[in-house]
Motif scaffolding. Sequence first.
Motif, short mmCIF file in Angstrom:
data_model
loop_
_atom_site.label_atom_id
_atom_site.label_comp_id
_atom_site.label_asym_id
_atom_site.label_seq_id
_atom_site.Cartn_x
_atom_site.Cartn_y
_atom_site.Cartn_z
N GLU A 157 0.83 -1.20 0.00
CA GLU A 157 0.00 0.00 0.00
C GLU A 157 0.87 1.26 0.00
O GLU A 157 0.57 2.23 -0.72
CB GLU A 157 -0.93 0.02 1.21
CG GLU A 157 -1.84 1.23 1.24
CD GLU A 157 -2.81 1.24 2.41
OE1 GLU A 157 -3.85 1.90 2.27
OE2 GLU A 157 -2.54 0.61 3.44
N ALA A 158 1.93 1.27 0.78
CA ALA A 158 2.83 2.44 0.82
C ALA A 158 3.51 2.64 -0.54
O ALA A 158 3.68 3.77 -1.00
CB ALA A 158 3.86 2.27 1.93
N TYR A 159 3.88 1.54 -1.21
CA TYR A 159 4.43 1.62 -2.56
C TYR A 159 3.41 2.24 -3.52
O TYR A 159 3.73 3.12 -4.31
CB TYR A 159 4.86 0.24 -3.07
CG TYR A 159 4.83 0.16 -4.56
CD1 TYR A 159 5.86 0.72 -5.32
CD2 TYR A 159 3.76 -0.43 -5.23
CE1 TYR A 159 5.81 0.69 -6.71
CE2 TYR A 159 3.72 -0.46 -6.61
CZ TYR A 159 4.74 0.10 -7.35
OH TYR A 159 4.68 0.08 -8.71
N LEU A 160 2.18 1.76 -3.47
CA LEU A 160 1.13 2.25 -4.35
C LEU A 160 0.96 3.77 -4.19
O LEU A 160 0.87 4.50 -5.18
CB LEU A 160 -0.20 1.54 -4.06
CG LEU A 160 -1.40 2.03 -4.87
CD1 LEU A 160 -1.21 1.77 -6.36
CD2 LEU A 160 -2.68 1.39 -4.37
N LEU A 161 0.95 4.25 -2.97
CA LEU A 161 0.81 5.69 -2.73
C LEU A 161 2.02 6.46 -3.23
O LEU A 161 1.89 7.58 -3.73
CB LEU A 161 0.56 5.95 -1.25
CG LEU A 161 -0.83 5.49 -0.79
CD1 LEU A 161 -0.89 5.38 0.72
CD2 LEU A 161 -1.91 6.41 -1.32
N THR A 162 3.20 5.86 -3.14
CA THR A 162 4.40 6.48 -3.70
C THR A 162 4.25 6.65 -5.21
O THR A 162 4.52 7.71 -5.77
CB THR A 162 5.64 5.62 -3.39
OG1 THR A 162 5.77 5.47 -1.97
CG2 THR A 162 6.91 6.21 -3.97
N SER A 163 3.80 5.58 -5.85
CA SER A 163 3.61 5.60 -7.30
C SER A 163 2.54 6.59 -7.72
O SER A 163 2.70 7.34 -8.69
CB SER A 163 3.25 4.18 -7.77
OG SER A 163 3.10 4.14 -9.16
N ILE A 164 1.45 6.64 -6.97
CA ILE A 164 0.36 7.57 -7.28
C ILE A 164 0.81 9.02 -7.11
O ILE A 164 0.49 9.88 -7.94
CB ILE A 164 -0.88 7.26 -6.41
CG1 ILE A 164 -1.52 5.95 -6.89
CG2 ILE A 164 -1.89 8.41 -6.44
CD1 ILE A 164 -2.60 5.42 -5.98
N ALA A 165 1.56 9.31 -6.07
CA ALA A 165 2.07 10.67 -5.85
C ALA A 165 2.98 11.08 -7.01
O ALA A 165 2.87 12.21 -7.52
CB ALA A 165 2.81 10.75 -4.52
N GLU A 166 3.86 10.18 -7.44
CA GLU A 166 4.75 10.51 -8.54
C GLU A 166 3.96 10.72 -9.83
O GLU A 166 4.23 11.66 -10.59
CB GLU A 166 5.79 9.41 -8.73
CG GLU A 166 6.71 9.62 -9.92
CD GLU A 166 7.66 10.81 -9.81
OE1 GLU A 166 8.55 10.93 -10.67
OE2 GLU A 166 7.51 11.66 -8.89
N HIS A 167 2.97 9.89 -10.07
CA HIS A 167 2.13 10.05 -11.27
C HIS A 167 1.41 11.40 -11.24
O HIS A 167 1.35 12.11 -12.25
CB HIS A 167 1.13 8.89 -11.36
CG HIS A 167 0.25 8.98 -12.56
ND1 HIS A 167 0.68 8.67 -13.84
CD2 HIS A 167 -1.04 9.38 -12.70
CE1 HIS A 167 -0.30 8.86 -14.69
NE2 HIS A 167 -1.35 9.28 -14.03
#
Length: 181
Positions: free
Chosen positions: A155-165
Amino acid sequence: MRIKEFEIIGKRLFNEGLVGGNFGNLSLKDKDGFFITQSGSYLDEPGDLKFVSMDKTVESGASSEWRVHYETYKLTEKEAIVHAHPAYSVAASFFYSEVIPEDSEGKMLCPVIPVVAGEPGSDILAKNISVALKDAPVVIAKGHGTFATGKDLKEAYLLTSIAEHACKVIYLMGGFGGLSP
């Protein structure tokens, strides 16, 4: 210990270009503290994890950002933290005090991404990040990178990816010196 989870998420971060070289760190909460990647380790090959207890006993070789993880676990109910150095998020941090995503996923999962200051590895950064993470799932440290939390590393990875996107979309729309629409 869930070393495999660290490896899987480390590989995702590396493959997506969210970290470069041996930058960034990951941690998972445990009943008496948390396990964190080593200082200078490659996230796709994390090696031996280091333990930090909630009484601030820090195993030698722990990531220099252990203070951020410690303060965040102390102030929140989160179970995992991913710290990455995504380029668009870092660039956005020089232009905004908070990032407001324009894309649908960003709006839904991290509608406001605070940007905070503090030197890497410092108590000031730890305080600023942990306080911001009480109300937001992901925060950008100015000039340094993202800190995202979750119930697990996935989940923390997903939020990292979403923030970068979200930051990339803003850039492509002409934000922070990006391309003109």
